[in-house]
Write a protein that holds these residues in place. Structure first.
Motif, PDB file in Angstrom:
ATOM      1  N   MET A 169       0.824  -1.210   0.000  1.00  0.00           N
ATOM      2  CA  MET A 169       0.000   0.000   0.000  1.00  0.00           C
ATOM      3  C   MET A 169       0.860   1.263   0.000  1.00  0.00           C
ATOM      4  N   ILE A 170       1.948   1.233   0.798  1.00  0.00           N
ATOM      5  CA  ILE A 170       2.795   2.425   0.868  1.00  0.00           C
ATOM      6  C   ILE A 170       3.456   2.710  -0.476  1.00  0.00           C
ATOM      7  N   ASP A 171       3.743   1.643  -1.245  1.00  0.00           N
ATOM      8  CA  ASP A 171       4.344   1.856  -2.563  1.00  0.00           C
ATOM      9  C   ASP A 171       3.355   2.544  -3.501  1.00  0.00           C
ATOM     10  N   LEU A 172       2.099   2.161  -3.429  1.00  0.00           N
ATOM     11  CA  LEU A 172       1.085   2.777  -4.278  1.00  0.00           C
ATOM     12  C   LEU A 172       0.878   4.243  -3.902  1.00  0.00           C
ATOM     13  N   ILE A 173       0.768   4.506  -2.605  1.00  0.00           N
ATOM     14  CA  ILE A 173       0.605   5.891  -2.152  1.00  0.00           C
ATOM     15  C   ILE A 173       1.835   6.709  -2.534  1.00  0.00           C
ATOM     16  N   GLY A 174       3.017   6.097  -2.373  1.00  0.00           N
ATOM     17  CA  GLY A 174       4.247   6.788  -2.734  1.00  0.00           C
ATOM     18  C   GLY A 174       4.317   7.107  -4.215  1.00  0.00           C
ATOM     19  N   ALA A 175       3.835   6.185  -5.049  1.00  0.00           N
ATOM     20  CA  ALA A 175       3.850   6.417  -6.499  1.00  0.00           C
ATOM     21  C   ALA A 175       2.990   7.624  -6.856  1.00  0.00           C
ATOM     22  N   VAL A 176       1.812   7.712  -6.259  1.00  0.00           N
ATOM     23  CA  VAL A 176       0.908   8.838  -6.540  1.00  0.00           C
ATOM     24  C   VAL A 176       1.522  10.146  -6.034  1.00  0.00           C
ATOM     25  N   ALA A 177       2.005  10.129  -4.792  1.00  0.00           N
ATOM     26  CA  ALA A 177       2.540  11.349  -4.189  1.00  0.00           C
ATOM     27  C   ALA A 177       3.797  11.830  -4.907  1.00  0.00           C
ATOM     28  N   LEU A 178       4.700  10.916  -5.227  1.00  0.00           N
ATOM     29  CA  LEU A 178       5.940  11.306  -5.886  1.00  0.00           C
ATOM     30  C   LEU A 178       5.698  11.720  -7.332  1.00  0.00           C
ATOM     31  N   GLY A 179       4.733  11.090  -7.974  1.00  0.00           N
ATOM     32  CA  GLY A 179       4.379  11.516  -9.322  1.00  0.00           C
ATOM     33  C   GLY A 179       3.843  12.939  -9.314  1.00  0.00           C
ATOM     34  N   ALA A 180       2.989  13.257  -8.339  1.00  0.00           N
ATOM     35  CA  ALA A 180       2.453  14.617  -8.222  1.00  0.00           C
ATOM     36  C   ALA A 180       3.551  15.611  -7.882  1.00  0.00           C
ATOM     37  N   ALA A 181       4.478  15.218  -6.992  1.00  0.00           N
ATOM     38  CA  ALA A 181       5.582  16.099  -6.625  1.00  0.00           C
ATOM     39  C   ALA A 181       6.481  16.377  -7.831  1.00  0.00           C
ATOM     40  N   SER A 182       6.747  15.346  -8.622  1.00  0.00           N
ATOM     41  CA  SER A 182       7.565  15.523  -9.824  1.00  0.00           C
ATOM     42  C   SER A 182       6.893  16.487 -10.796  1.00  0.00           C
ATOM     43  N   ALA A 183       5.585  16.327 -10.969  1.00  0.00           N
ATOM     44  CA  ALA A 183       4.848  17.209 -11.872  1.00  0.00           C
ATOM     45  C   ALA A 183       4.870  18.647 -11.371  1.00  0.00           C
ATOM     46  N   LEU A 184       4.800  18.833 -10.053  1.00  0.00           N
ATOM     47  CA  LEU A 184       4.808  20.182  -9.493  1.00  0.00           C
ATOM     48  C   LEU A 184       6.140  20.878  -9.740  1.00  0.00           C
ATOM     49  N   VAL A 185       7.246  20.169  -9.516  1.00  0.00           N
ATOM     50  CA  VAL A 185       8.559  20.775  -9.737  1.00  0.00           C
ATOM     51  C   VAL A 185       8.727  21.152 -11.203  1.00  0.00           C
ATOM     52  N   VAL A 186       8.324  20.263 -12.096  1.00  0.00           N
ATOM     53  CA  VAL A 186       8.441  20.549 -13.528  1.00  0.00           C
ATOM     54  C   VAL A 186       7.572  21.742 -13.899  1.00  0.00           C
ATOM     55  N   PHE A 187       6.366  21.809 -13.335  1.00  0.00           N
ATOM     56  CA  PHE A 187       5.474  22.932 -13.611  1.00  0.00           C
ATOM     57  C   PHE A 187       6.115  24.248 -13.192  1.00  0.00           C
ATOM     58  N   VAL A 188       6.760  24.257 -12.022  1.00  0.00           N
ATOM     59  CA  VAL A 188       7.407  25.483 -11.548  1.00  0.00           C
ATOM     60  C   VAL A 188       8.473  25.934 -12.539  1.00  0.00           C
TER      61      VAL A 188
END
Length: 243
Positions: free
Chosen positions: A1-20
């Motif tokens: 479960m933590i891997d799935l949550i981590g995938a979603v959270a880290l994917g969103a974090a990666s998108a945020l940095v790129v957006f900035v």
């Protein structure tokens, strides 16, 4: 479960940095698209490395390959941002509070602590990286506010925060390398080592998010130096006393 949550959270974090990076670049839409394409290709390469385990210690390149995957993008970004030219000027146009505030995502350092509690990452690597990231993430928005409002001593506070944030990333990289399996006199153990950081979704942290955040720290240092020099030039020159 933590891997799935981590995938979603880290994917969103990666998108945020790129957006900035992309949103604030003083480029035309075409050039922004080109930069986004390069970063997208880099992201896809990192995902492929995590899916295949090519950077793992057991059946891959190991710590040396992971180190290159972390430091090479940072070196490339630093080269283009520090040199004079269109890209360097565009990166220099990103607002300072934005560069600081994006580090609020480092509250996701809680995943290091959770993986440590599950016995999947060793100490001192995981606790140091996790709590250090959460400290920087929790203070990012207050420091960004001080910088945006030019509050008293904002430059000193930002300088100290930025130095601690960059040190935290460097410390995490060093401890992670020392905790890799097969490293002589390393900090890893048979039960836990840093090899999970070479697999999905956790590989996104060292090989994608960390180089971008470390580069933003360098941009902040650069901006503080320039603002300090501009402030000194703006000060009135005192006239010599005459009888």
């Amino acid at each position: 479960m933590i891997d799935l949550i981590g995938a979603v959270a880290l994917g969103a974090a990666s998108a945020l940095v790129v957006f900035v990076y992309i949103h604030w670049l003083a480029f035309s839409n075409g050039r922004r698209g080109a930069v986004a394409g390069v970063i997208g290709a880099w992201f896809a390469l990192v995902v492929a490395c995590g899916a295949t385990g090519v950077l793992g210690a057991a059946h891959g390149i190991g710590p040396a390959g992971l180190g290159i995957a972390v430091l090479l993008p940072l070196a490339v970004f630093s080269y283009f941002s520090m040199r004079t030219g269109m890209l360097g000027e565009a990166l220099g146009a990103i607002p300072l509070p934005v560069l600081i505030g994006v580090h609020a995502m480092r509250l996701l350092g809680v995943f290091f602590v959770l993986l440590f509690w599950e016995g999947r990452l060793p100490a001192p690597f995981a606790p140091a990286a996790g709590w250090g990231d959460m400290l920087i993430g929790a203070t990012a928005l207050p420091v960004a506010y001080l910088a945006a409002t030019r509050a008293p001593a904002w430059r000193t506070v930002t300088l100290v925060w930025n130095a601690l944030g960059l040190f935290d990333l460097a410390d995490a990289i060093a401890l992670g390398a020392a905790s890799a399996p097969g490293v002589p006199f390393g900090l890893g153990s048979q039960g836990a080592n840093s090899d999970p950081m070479t697999m999905l979704p956790w590989i996104l942290i060292p090989c994608f998010i960390v180089p971008l955040l470390a580069h933003s720290h360098l941009l902040i240092f650069q901006r503080l130096r320039r603002s300090g020099a501009a402030s000194e030039q703006a000060q009135p020159v005192s006239q010599p006393y005459r009888n």
